[in-house]
Structure formats: C-alpha cells, structure tokens
Scaffold this active site. Structure first.
Site, PDB file in Angstrom:
ATOM      1  N   ASN A 157       0.870  -1.172   0.000  1.00 39.36           N
ATOM      2  CA  ASN A 157       0.000   0.000   0.000  1.00 39.36           C
ATOM      3  C   ASN A 157       0.908   1.224   0.000  1.00 39.36           C
ATOM      4  O   ASN A 157       1.453   1.589   1.040  1.00 39.36           O
ATOM      5  CB  ASN A 157      -0.898  -0.032   1.249  1.00 39.36           C
ATOM      6  CG  ASN A 157      -1.726   1.230   1.391  1.00 39.36           C
ATOM      7  OD1 ASN A 157      -1.796   2.048   0.487  1.00 39.36           O
ATOM      8  ND2 ASN A 157      -2.370   1.383   2.548  1.00 39.36           N
TER       9      ASN A 157
ATOM     10  N   GLY B 297       2.555   2.793  11.117  1.00 40.35           N
ATOM     11  CA  GLY B 297       3.470   3.930  10.969  1.00 40.35           C
ATOM     12  C   GLY B 297       4.696   3.818  11.851  1.00 40.35           C
ATOM     13  O   GLY B 297       4.769   2.964  12.744  1.00 40.35           O
TER      14      GLY B 297
ATOM     15  N   GLU C 135      -5.589  -4.260  10.831  1.00 38.57           N
ATOM     16  CA  GLU C 135      -4.646  -3.155  10.969  1.00 38.57           C
ATOM     17  C   GLU C 135      -4.875  -2.466  12.309  1.00 38.57           C
ATOM     18  O   GLU C 135      -5.687  -1.540  12.403  1.00 38.57           O
ATOM     19  CB  GLU C 135      -4.838  -2.149   9.825  1.00 38.57           C
ATOM     20  CG  GLU C 135      -4.567  -2.752   8.461  1.00 38.57           C
ATOM     21  CD  GLU C 135      -3.837  -1.778   7.540  1.00 38.57           C
ATOM     22  OE1 GLU C 135      -3.160  -2.249   6.638  1.00 38.57           O
ATOM     23  OE2 GLU C 135      -3.928  -0.550   7.748  1.00 38.57           O
TER      24      GLU C 135
ATOM     25  N   LYS D  56       0.187   4.209  -0.282  1.00 38.22           N
ATOM     26  CA  LYS D  56      -0.450   5.405   0.296  1.00 38.22           C
ATOM     27  C   LYS D  56      -0.206   6.608  -0.636  1.00 38.22           C
ATOM     28  O   LYS D  56      -0.193   6.439  -1.848  1.00 38.22           O
ATOM     29  CB  LYS D  56       0.036   5.640   1.736  1.00 38.22           C
ATOM     30  CG  LYS D  56      -0.169   4.380   2.609  1.00 38.22           C
ATOM     31  CD  LYS D  56       0.008   4.622   4.075  1.00 38.22           C
ATOM     32  CE  LYS D  56      -0.213   3.320   4.843  1.00 38.22           C
ATOM     33  NZ  LYS D  56      -0.102   3.471   6.284  1.00 38.22           N
TER      34      LYS D  56
ATOM     35  N   SER E 109       2.364  -2.302  10.286  1.00 37.21           N
ATOM     36  CA  SER E 109       3.772  -1.965  10.153  1.00 37.21           C
ATOM     37  C   SER E 109       4.689  -3.186  10.117  1.00 37.21           C
ATOM     38  O   SER E 109       5.524  -3.379  10.999  1.00 37.21           O
ATOM     39  CB  SER E 109       4.194  -1.047  11.295  1.00 37.21           C
ATOM     40  OG  SER E 109       5.123  -0.112  10.810  1.00 37.21           O
TER      41      SER E 109
ATOM     42  N   GLU F 276      -6.762   5.064   7.894  1.00 40.80           N
ATOM     43  CA  GLU F 276      -6.485   6.475   7.572  1.00 40.80           C
ATOM     44  C   GLU F 276      -7.703   7.131   6.927  1.00 40.80           C
ATOM     45  O   GLU F 276      -7.947   8.316   7.110  1.00 40.80           O
ATOM     46  CB  GLU F 276      -5.232   6.561   6.683  1.00 40.80           C
ATOM     47  CG  GLU F 276      -3.982   6.283   7.513  1.00 40.80           C
ATOM     48  CD  GLU F 276      -2.855   5.597   6.771  1.00 40.80           C
ATOM     49  OE1 GLU F 276      -2.863   5.566   5.522  1.00 40.80           O
ATOM     50  OE2 GLU F 276      -1.942   5.079   7.451  1.00 40.80           O
TER      51      GLU F 276
ATOM     52  N   HIS G 115      -9.563   1.556   4.970  1.00 36.45           N
ATOM     53  CA  HIS G 115      -8.288   1.755   5.677  1.00 36.45           C
ATOM     54  C   HIS G 115      -8.483   2.720   6.844  1.00 36.45           C
ATOM     55  O   HIS G 115      -9.247   3.684   6.737  1.00 36.45           O
ATOM     56  CB  HIS G 115      -7.225   2.283   4.719  1.00 36.45           C
ATOM     57  CG  HIS G 115      -5.852   2.177   5.288  1.00 36.45           C
ATOM     58  ND1 HIS G 115      -5.371   3.091   6.199  1.00 36.45           N
ATOM     59  CD2 HIS G 115      -4.883   1.247   5.119  1.00 36.45           C
ATOM     60  CE1 HIS G 115      -4.141   2.721   6.552  1.00 36.45           C
ATOM     61  NE2 HIS G 115      -3.825   1.612   5.910  1.00 36.45           N
TER      62      HIS G 115
HETATM   63  P1  13P Z   1       3.003   0.962   7.732  1.00 34.92           P
HETATM   64  O1  13P Z   1       3.530  -0.355   7.183  1.00 34.92           O
HETATM   65  O2  13P Z   1       3.632   2.160   7.108  1.00 34.92           O
HETATM   66  O3  13P Z   1       3.003   0.995   9.216  1.00 34.92           O
HETATM   67  O4  13P Z   1       1.472   1.032   7.297  1.00 34.92           O
HETATM   68  C1  13P Z   1       0.652  -0.064   7.527  1.00 34.92           C
HETATM   69  C2  13P Z   1      -0.579   0.149   6.735  1.00 34.92           C
HETATM   70  O5  13P Z   1      -1.345   1.044   7.038  1.00 34.92           O
HETATM   71  C3  13P Z   1      -0.786  -0.696   5.569  1.00 34.92           C
HETATM   72  O6  13P Z   1      -1.990  -0.438   4.937  1.00 34.92           O
END
Ligand code: 13P
Length: 262
Positions: free
Chosen positions: A9, A173, A167, A11, A214, A97, A95
């Site tokens: 991902n 993060g 997640e 992002k 993460s 976020e 997600h």
């Molecule tokens: P990170 O691997 O950057 O912590 O993010 C995890 C995530 O949100 C995957 O969708």
C-alpha cells in the site's frame, strides 16, 4: 496452508519516476515465483503506468480506494469500472487512515465493498481498533462491529473474493507501537470467529486474513508464520523494493534460489 499474500500500500507516496522504478524492481524480484501472491497499490495517478509494468507479470495491480457508483457527477472520485479499466484486480477499502482522517463510516465502507465486489474487483477490507479501544478491552467488539457493518448484505458467492486486513491503528506507521505475533494471531482468530458467525464455518476457514500493522523485513517471518496470518498489507516498507521483496520471501517456508526467494 493457504498461499500467503503480500500487498504493498504505497499510500500518498511516490512520483511517476519512483513508481516506475519501484514497480520494475518488484516485477523483477518476483520473477516467475508464484509461491507468494504479490500485489501493488499505487496512488490513482500512477495506476495506469504501474499497470503497464505489471502486465504479464505475477504481480497484481490494486487501488487504495473507490467511490461506490458506476459513473456520474461525483467530482474527484474514481469508480470501480475505471479501476477495472486500468487493470486493477483488487482494491483496499476501509483503511484506518480513511476512517479516521476522512471520516468514513462503516455504512459508507459497506457501500464501497458491495460496489467493488459486484463490479468484479477483489476487496481487502481493513479493520482495526485504536489504542484507547484496546486499553479498555474493546478490541473484539470494535472488530465485530466493523465486520458486521462493513460486510452487511454480501452475497455468499462474493466471499471468495474478499480478504480482511487486520490493521491495529496503534501499530501503524513509524511512531506506532509494535504488535507481537501473538497479539496479531489472537486478533486474527477473533476476526475469523466473527466472520464464521456471519457466514458459516467453511467460508471462515477459507478467508484470507492479512496483517497490516507496520510489517518490516525483521518482523515479517515471525508474523507470517503464525497460524491464521495469511499475509501482510505493507505501508512504509513497500516503498523500498528490497524490503518489500524480503517480506514476500519471508512468506515462503522453504526458500529456494529463484525469483522472490533469491
Ligand atoms: P506501515 O507499514 O507504514 O506501518 O502502514 C501499515 C498500513 O497502514 C498498511 O496499509
């Protein structure tokens, strides 16, 4: 044992050049090794260019979001049909976020899940509790609610095209805490049980549950070899081809000497 899936991902990262380089490196690293399923989810503007690079490879193209309508006056949005048109096989939905920064509700996410599946896309539905919710023992009820509401009204024949990503919001993060492999396994068990109550035991045993808190090359093997952990949804480490491929390699139990196992 189900084949592991490792999904990148990206992002809101990469330029066109970086996307091109990253996709080429992943395609080359995977080669013709199909022991782990690999997918990349770049930002919308780079889907077409990354799709061309992935075309004919074992690496699937995925998107990070969609809007649950086929077409119309929805300025700034992207439909399931458009994603299919540029070669997407899969879409990440719900997600954290998007839930937390953009205020997406379970009801809206449910509309997206249904629209994606009925258009023919595979779906990775993300669910997970915050640290505050975990601290007051609400993990199970939060996961339950996100599953029940996120998957409401799904036709049983769509279930094989659905995966869940666990997640834990508190572990996402760089600044996040780390979930132990045991914590990940326990949450995956809760998710599978809850899914079983909704759709029956057989679909729950077939369900792929990915871990998305993460994952790094150092932590990947311990997580991916836990029972009930069927793969990983990777954020930061997916922006580095070597790290991403190392995580994919960790999903293979007996590394050989070609492709992702090189
Ligand atoms: P990170 O691997 O950057 O912590 O993010 C995890 C995530 O949100 C995957 O969708």
């Amino acid at each position: 044992m189900r084949k592991k899936s490792v999904v990148g991902n990206w992002k809101m990262h990469t330029t066109a050049d970086e996307a091109r380089r990253l996709a080429n490196a992943v395609v080359e690293g995977v080669g013709n090794d199909d022991r782990v399923s690999v997918a990349l989810c770049p930002p919308f503007p780079y889907l077409a260019l990354v799709g061309k690079i992935l075309d004919g490879s074992l690496v699937a193209l995925g998107a990070q979001n969609l809007y649950p309508e086929e077409e119309g006056a929805f300025t700034g949005e992207v439909s399931p049909t458009m994603l299919l048109d540029v070669g997407c096989k899969v879409v990440i939905l719900g997600h954290s976020e998007r839930r937390h920064a953009l205020g997406e509700s379970n009801a809206f996410i449910n509309q997206k899940v249904r629209a994606a599946l009925s258009a023919g896309l595979d779906v990775i539905l993300c669910i997970g509790e915050t640290l505050d919710q975990r601290k007051v023992n609400r993990t199970e009820s939060v996961l339950d609610r996100q599953l029940i509401q996120g998957l409401a009204g799904l036709a049983p024949d769509a279930l094989p095209r659905l995966a869940i990503a666990y997640e834990p919001v508190w572990a996402i993060g760089e600044g996040g805490h780390r979930a132990t492999p045991r914590q990940a396994q326990e949450a995956h068990e809760l998710i599978r049980n809850s899914f079983g109550k909704l759709f029956g035991e057989k679909p729950s045993l077939a369900l792929a549950v990915l871990y998305g808190g993460s994952v790094k090359p150092e932590s990947a093997a311990a997580l991916l070899h836990r029972s009930g952990v069927d793969g990983a949804l990777i954020g930061g480490a997916s922006l580095n081809a070597d790290q991403f491929l190392a995580i994919a390699r960790a999903g293979i139990r007996e590394p050989k000497t070609k492709g992702v196992a090189a």
